[in-house]
Every structure is written in structure tokens, then in C-alpha cells.
Write a protein that holds these residues in place. Sequence first.
Motif, PDB file in Angstrom:
ATOM      1  N   ARG A  27       0.854  -1.184   0.000  1.00 28.82           N
ATOM      2  CA  ARG A  27       0.000   0.000   0.000  1.00 28.82           C
ATOM      3  C   ARG A  27       0.885   1.227   0.000  1.00 28.82           C
ATOM      4  O   ARG A  27       2.081   1.142   0.279  1.00 28.82           O
ATOM      5  N   THR A  28       0.304   2.363  -0.280  1.00 28.38           N
ATOM      6  CA  THR A  28       1.076   3.585  -0.271  1.00 28.38           C
ATOM      7  C   THR A  28       1.244   4.114   1.148  1.00 28.38           C
ATOM      8  O   THR A  28       0.331   3.990   1.975  1.00 28.38           O
ATOM      9  N   PHE A  29       2.406   4.692   1.406  1.00 31.77           N
ATOM     10  CA  PHE A  29       2.677   5.300   2.702  1.00 31.77           C
ATOM     11  C   PHE A  29       2.858   6.801   2.562  1.00 31.77           C
ATOM     12  O   PHE A  29       3.454   7.448   3.421  1.00 31.77           O
ATOM     13  N   SER A  30       2.343   7.361   1.479  1.00 30.89           N
ATOM     14  CA  SER A  30       2.525   8.792   1.230  1.00 30.89           C
ATOM     15  C   SER A  30       1.793   9.660   2.248  1.00 30.89           C
ATOM     16  O   SER A  30       2.074  10.850   2.347  1.00 30.89           O
ATOM     17  N   SER A  31       0.883   9.093   3.013  1.00 33.18           N
ATOM     18  CA  SER A  31       0.166   9.847   4.034  1.00 33.18           C
ATOM     19  C   SER A  31       0.691   9.586   5.437  1.00 33.18           C
ATOM     20  O   SER A  31       0.080  10.021   6.421  1.00 33.18           O
ATOM     21  N   ASN A  32       1.811   8.879   5.522  1.00 29.18           N
ATOM     22  CA  ASN A  32       2.362   8.511   6.826  1.00 29.18           C
ATOM     23  C   ASN A  32       3.734   9.127   7.034  1.00 29.18           C
ATOM     24  O   ASN A  32       4.544   9.158   6.103  1.00 29.18           O
ATOM     25  N   ALA A  33       3.977   9.571   8.253  1.00 26.69           N
ATOM     26  CA  ALA A  33       5.349   9.910   8.603  1.00 26.69           C
ATOM     27  C   ALA A  33       6.160   8.616   8.595  1.00 26.69           C
ATOM     28  O   ALA A  33       5.632   7.534   8.872  1.00 26.69           O
ATOM     29  N   MET A  34       7.435   8.738   8.274  1.00 33.88           N
ATOM     30  CA  MET A  34       8.322   7.578   8.218  1.00 33.88           C
ATOM     31  C   MET A  34       9.544   7.863   9.086  1.00 33.88           C
ATOM     32  O   MET A  34       9.930   9.023   9.284  1.00 33.88           O
ATOM     33  N   GLY A  35      10.165   6.794   9.548  1.00 39.85           N
ATOM     34  CA  GLY A  35      11.311   7.000  10.416  1.00 39.85           C
ATOM     35  C   GLY A  35      12.370   5.931  10.263  1.00 39.85           C
ATOM     36  O   GLY A  35      12.124   4.870   9.668  1.00 39.85           O
ATOM     37  N   TRP A  36      13.535   6.244  10.774  1.00 37.86           N
ATOM     38  CA  TRP A  36      14.646   5.294  10.848  1.00 37.86           C
ATOM     39  C   TRP A  36      15.052   5.155  12.314  1.00 37.86           C
ATOM     40  O   TRP A  36      15.142   6.150  13.041  1.00 37.86           O
ATOM     41  N   PHE A  37      15.310   3.915  12.692  1.00 37.37           N
ATOM     42  CA  PHE A  37      15.769   3.584  14.033  1.00 37.37           C
ATOM     43  C   PHE A  37      16.975   2.662  13.892  1.00 37.37           C
ATOM     44  O   PHE A  37      17.219   2.129  12.806  1.00 37.37           O
ATOM     45  N   ARG A  38      17.707   2.488  14.979  1.00 36.63           N
ATOM     46  CA  ARG A  38      18.824   1.542  14.917  1.00 36.63           C
ATOM     47  C   ARG A  38      18.970   0.833  16.263  1.00 36.63           C
ATOM     48  O   ARG A  38      18.542   1.348  17.295  1.00 36.63           O
ATOM     49  N   GLN A  39      19.560  -0.331  16.202  1.00 34.90           N
ATOM     50  CA  GLN A  39      19.806  -1.097  17.417  1.00 34.90           C
ATOM     51  C   GLN A  39      21.196  -1.719  17.341  1.00 34.90           C
ATOM     52  O   GLN A  39      21.467  -2.529  16.444  1.00 34.90           O
ATOM     53  N   ALA A  40      22.033  -1.328  18.270  1.00 33.20           N
ATOM     54  CA  ALA A  40      23.377  -1.889  18.368  1.00 33.20           C
ATOM     55  C   ALA A  40      23.342  -3.088  19.309  1.00 33.20           C
ATOM     56  O   ALA A  40      22.444  -3.198  20.152  1.00 33.20           O
ATOM     57  N   PRO A  41      24.312  -3.995  19.189  1.00 31.32           N
ATOM     58  CA  PRO A  41      24.348  -5.177  20.052  1.00 31.32           C
ATOM     59  C   PRO A  41      24.335  -4.793  21.527  1.00 31.32           C
ATOM     60  O   PRO A  41      25.107  -3.941  21.959  1.00 31.32           O
ATOM     61  N   GLY A  42      23.429  -5.406  22.272  1.00 30.93           N
ATOM     62  CA  GLY A  42      23.354  -5.152  23.698  1.00 30.93           C
ATOM     63  C   GLY A  42      22.692  -3.852  24.091  1.00 30.93           C
ATOM     64  O   GLY A  42      22.657  -3.510  25.276  1.00 30.93           O
ATOM     65  N   LYS A  43      22.161  -3.130  23.113  1.00 33.97           N
ATOM     66  CA  LYS A  43      21.523  -1.845  23.402  1.00 33.97           C
ATOM     67  C   LYS A  43      20.074  -1.855  22.933  1.00 33.97           C
ATOM     68  O   LYS A  43      19.672  -2.674  22.117  1.00 33.97           O
TER      69      LYS A  43
END
Length: 123
Positions: A27-43
Motif C-alpha cells: 500500500r502507499t505510505f505517502s500519508s504517513n510519517a516515516m522514520g529510521w531507528f537503529r539497534q546496536a548489540p546489547g543496546k
Amino acid sequence: QVQLVESGGGLVQTGGSLRLSCAASGRTFSSNAMGWFRQAPGKEREFIAAISWRGYSTSYADSVKGRFTISRDNAKNTVYLQMNSLKPEDTAVYYCAASTFAAIGVSSDFSLWGQGTQVTVSS
């Protein structure tokens, strides 16, 4: 099937650059905010950047401000994360996520997640 697929991760030396992509399908996500996250080992997973539905507003974690840039191409249903001046502490699995809302809110607004892409920065 609605899904987000990240790509562009890899191994890079300190000071190098990578561009991550997140392609949405189903589906389209043009109406949604989008984000990036990250996870380091043990965090715990941490917020990196977000962009509002039209791209007019962006938000960054202090740790990446001035080095990372989030952008989106709604015609391609794709979100990008340009990462410059990479540091060893940027090593993590990077996840793309779609918010339930159009505007940037809080991390708990993000309800759909990709599988992640590994970024490793060597010293």
C-alpha cells in the motif's frame, strides 16, 4: 502483503558514507510519517530520524544531526537515509518504520517495521 524492506547497508570505514533505502509495498505510505531507528548489540533500539508525510518536517537524534539526512520519494513509495561521516558507534542494525500518523510524533507512533539492514563502520 504490506511490508517495508530496507537495503543499502554494509561495511564502511570511519568517515565513509552509505545511503539506506526503505521500499514500501502492499500500500502507499505517502500519508504517513516515516522514520529510521537503529539497534546496536546489547543496546535498546533508538530513534535516528523521521520525516513527515510530505517531507516538509524532519527530526533527528542529536547523535546524527548534521551527518545524516532523511528524505522520501512518495512517487516511489521509498524513504532514504543518507549517512555521512560515519563513526564506529554508528554500527547497528538499521530499521525503517511507518507511523500511524502523517506528522512526526513519538516513537510509539511507529507501528510497521522492516526487517533491518546491518551497517558496520570499521575504525
